[in-house]
Design a protein around this motif. Structure first.
Motif, mmCIF file in Angstrom:
data_model
loop_
_atom_site.group_PDB
_atom_site.id
_atom_site.type_symbol
_atom_site.label_atom_id
_atom_site.label_comp_id
_atom_site.label_asym_id
_atom_site.label_seq_id
_atom_site.Cartn_x
_atom_site.Cartn_y
_atom_site.Cartn_z
ATOM 1 N N GLY A 93 0.822 -1.203 0.000
ATOM 2 C CA GLY A 93 0.000 0.000 0.000
ATOM 3 C C GLY A 93 0.855 1.252 0.000
ATOM 4 O O GLY A 93 2.074 1.192 0.173
ATOM 5 N N ILE A 127 -14.040 9.583 -1.067
ATOM 6 C CA ILE A 127 -12.744 9.646 -0.388
ATOM 7 C C ILE A 127 -12.472 11.119 -0.131
ATOM 8 O O ILE A 127 -12.354 11.919 -1.064
ATOM 9 C CB ILE A 127 -11.607 9.015 -1.230
ATOM 10 C CG1 ILE A 127 -11.867 7.524 -1.438
ATOM 11 C CG2 ILE A 127 -10.275 9.202 -0.527
ATOM 12 C CD1 ILE A 127 -12.634 7.202 -2.668
ATOM 13 N N HIS A 150 -4.220 9.748 2.864
ATOM 14 C CA HIS A 150 -4.797 8.454 3.220
ATOM 15 C C HIS A 150 -3.794 7.327 2.971
ATOM 16 O O HIS A 150 -2.984 7.404 2.042
ATOM 17 C CB HIS A 150 -6.047 8.172 2.374
ATOM 18 C CG HIS A 150 -7.148 9.167 2.539
ATOM 19 N ND1 HIS A 150 -8.213 8.968 3.391
ATOM 20 C CD2 HIS A 150 -7.353 10.383 1.967
ATOM 21 C CE1 HIS A 150 -9.035 10.012 3.320
ATOM 22 N NE2 HIS A 150 -8.529 10.886 2.465
ATOM 23 N N ASN A 151 -3.871 6.299 3.798
ATOM 24 C CA ASN A 151 -3.154 5.057 3.523
ATOM 25 C C ASN A 151 -4.089 4.170 2.699
ATOM 26 O O ASN A 151 -5.151 3.762 3.184
ATOM 27 C CB ASN A 151 -2.770 4.350 4.833
ATOM 28 C CG ASN A 151 -1.709 5.110 5.603
ATOM 29 O OD1 ASN A 151 -0.678 5.476 5.047
ATOM 30 N ND2 ASN A 151 -1.955 5.376 6.875
ATOM 31 N N LEU A 152 -3.694 3.911 1.449
ATOM 32 C CA LEU A 152 -4.577 3.200 0.527
ATOM 33 C C LEU A 152 -3.928 1.924 0.011
ATOM 34 O O LEU A 152 -2.722 1.892 -0.251
ATOM 35 C CB LEU A 152 -4.939 4.101 -0.662
ATOM 36 C CG LEU A 152 -5.645 5.423 -0.340
ATOM 37 C CD1 LEU A 152 -5.874 6.214 -1.619
ATOM 38 C CD2 LEU A 152 -6.965 5.174 0.380
ATOM 39 N N ASN A 153 -4.756 0.888 -0.165
ATOM 40 C CA ASN A 153 -4.247 -0.342 -0.778
ATOM 41 C C ASN A 153 -4.374 -0.227 -2.299
ATOM 42 O O ASN A 153 -4.852 0.774 -2.843
ATOM 43 C CB ASN A 153 -4.991 -1.563 -0.241
ATOM 44 C CG ASN A 153 -6.490 -1.531 -0.540
ATOM 45 O OD1 ASN A 153 -6.950 -0.811 -1.426
ATOM 46 N ND2 ASN A 153 -7.269 -2.309 0.203
ATOM 47 N N MET A 186 -7.954 0.591 -3.847
ATOM 48 C CA MET A 186 -8.461 1.948 -3.706
ATOM 49 C C MET A 186 -7.647 2.952 -4.528
ATOM 50 O O MET A 186 -8.202 3.900 -5.088
ATOM 51 C CB MET A 186 -8.480 2.359 -2.235
ATOM 52 C CG MET A 186 -9.508 1.609 -1.403
ATOM 53 S SD MET A 186 -11.159 1.480 -2.205
ATOM 54 C CE MET A 186 -11.592 3.197 -2.466
ATOM 55 N N VAL A 187 -6.328 2.754 -4.619
ATOM 56 C CA VAL A 187 -5.523 3.651 -5.452
ATOM 57 C C VAL A 187 -5.972 3.544 -6.904
ATOM 58 O O VAL A 187 -6.135 4.547 -7.609
ATOM 59 C CB VAL A 187 -4.016 3.327 -5.334
ATOM 60 C CG1 VAL A 187 -3.209 4.181 -6.314
ATOM 61 C CG2 VAL A 187 -3.518 3.578 -3.919
#
Length: 337
Positions: free
Chosen positions: A181, A205, A210-213, A216-217
């Protein structure tokens, strides 16, 4: 055997043993020296200043080569995001980013080109950039499709292109997940109006970091309709995703993964002409001095949306006509030196 003969035999054995050991030490020295030379040669070969020199270009016209001076450690890469799906080998070019890499001065200039940009397709006439790759694939296969797209961008911008890398939703997602991520700055609220996965429909969003996997990115950079400036908004999100990926790759614990990641390119990329040694050399060059907010410069182009005749598709199409004066100015200032 007498005592004298025994001592003589013992001395001879010691001499032979010493001589044998000398040969072993000499052999080890030669092996180590050879290994050291091989390692030194390899390190020299992958040094960015040595490695990225006298590079080939892809489908480049004479127009793209005029005025361009090749420099060691400086090259151009075209990143392509495709809408190609697993069940269909053909895909349209969905996002296009031209990157001018200068490893000597640690400058990375990025130019987003709208997918609907009107371009000339050699031997075919004018069409939308997004269609070039698809048409080439239908006629002559995957590789021809990507090289046709590269040629179209090179001829449009006047910039010779040395490398290309194409990914799709699944490849991009896998790449981000392989890094565990990323931390991504979202410059404005993003509503997922046309997500790949329908369960995220209308998910919002919020603006912020944000910390995204990977999932989601991929969904975020695919969004367009809900963004300020539509294509301009998508381009800003792509910039932030690339910065987030770069930051994660350059973390000390991930630098050691570069060789493994480069050997797994087939999981992330549909097509590329970047080799393992290219990837390692690029990673070493960037790592030596990496400050993305100061070194990565992102450029966007003004354009007009018009309805024009598409020579290839033989139909009236919504197309994007770039501001030629601005394009030439950006190219001359940031992509030709």
């Amino acid at each position: 055997m007498g005592q004298e003969e025994s001592r003589l035999t013992s001395r001879q054995s010691v001499k032979k043993s010493k001589k044998h050991h000398r040969w072993i030490i000499l052999a080890l020295f030669i092996i180590l020296a050879s290994a050291g030379s091989a390692i030194a040669y390899y390190m020299h070969a992958i040094s960015p200043q040595t490695h990225f020199n006298h590079l080939k270009t892809i489908g480049t016209s004479k127009n793209a080569l005029s005025g361009y001076k090749e420099k060691s450690g400086v090259f151009n890469v075209l990143l392509i995001g495709s809408d190609q799906r697993k069940q269909n080998p053909q895909g349209h070019t969905d996002s296009i980013v031209l990157i001018h890499v200068d490893l000597t001065h640690h400058r990375y200039n990025l130019l987003s080109i709208p997918r609907d940009t009107r371009v000339y397709m050699q031997g075919q006439g004018y069409t939308k950039l997004t269609s070039v790759q698809f048409i080439g694939q239908l006629k002559d296969g995957t590789k021809k499709g990507i090289t046709d797209a590269v040629s179209a961008v090179s001829n449009l911008t006047g910039v010779p292109i040395n490398y290309y890398a194409e990914t799709n939703y699944w490849g991009f997602r896998s790449m981000v997940d392989a890094l565990g991520g990323i931390k991504m700055k979202i410059p404005f609220d993003v509503t997922l109006t046309h997500p790949w996965n329908k369960k995220y429909k209308n998910m919002v969003i919020k603006k912020g970091t944000h910390n995204l996997n990977g999932t989601m990115v991929s969904e975020v950079v695919h969004e367009r309709d809900s963004l300020p400036g539509t294509d301009f908004g998508r381009q800003r999100l792509q910039e932030e995703a690339l910065i987030g990926i770069g930051n994660k790759v350059m973390q000390p614990q991930n630098i050691t993964k570069l060789p493994a990641l480069s050997q797994s390119l087939s999981k992330f990329l549909i097509a590329t002409n970047l080799s393992t040694s290219d990837m390692i050399s690029l990673g070493l060059g960037v790592k030596s001095d990496y400050h993305p907010r100061n070194q990565i410069h992102y450029y966007q182009l003004k354009y007009q949306s018009v309805v024009m005749k598409d020579d290839v598709l033989q139909a009236q199409n919504d197309e994007v006509v770039l501001d030629t004066k601005q394009l030439q100015q950006v190219i001359q200032q940031h992509f030709m030196n």
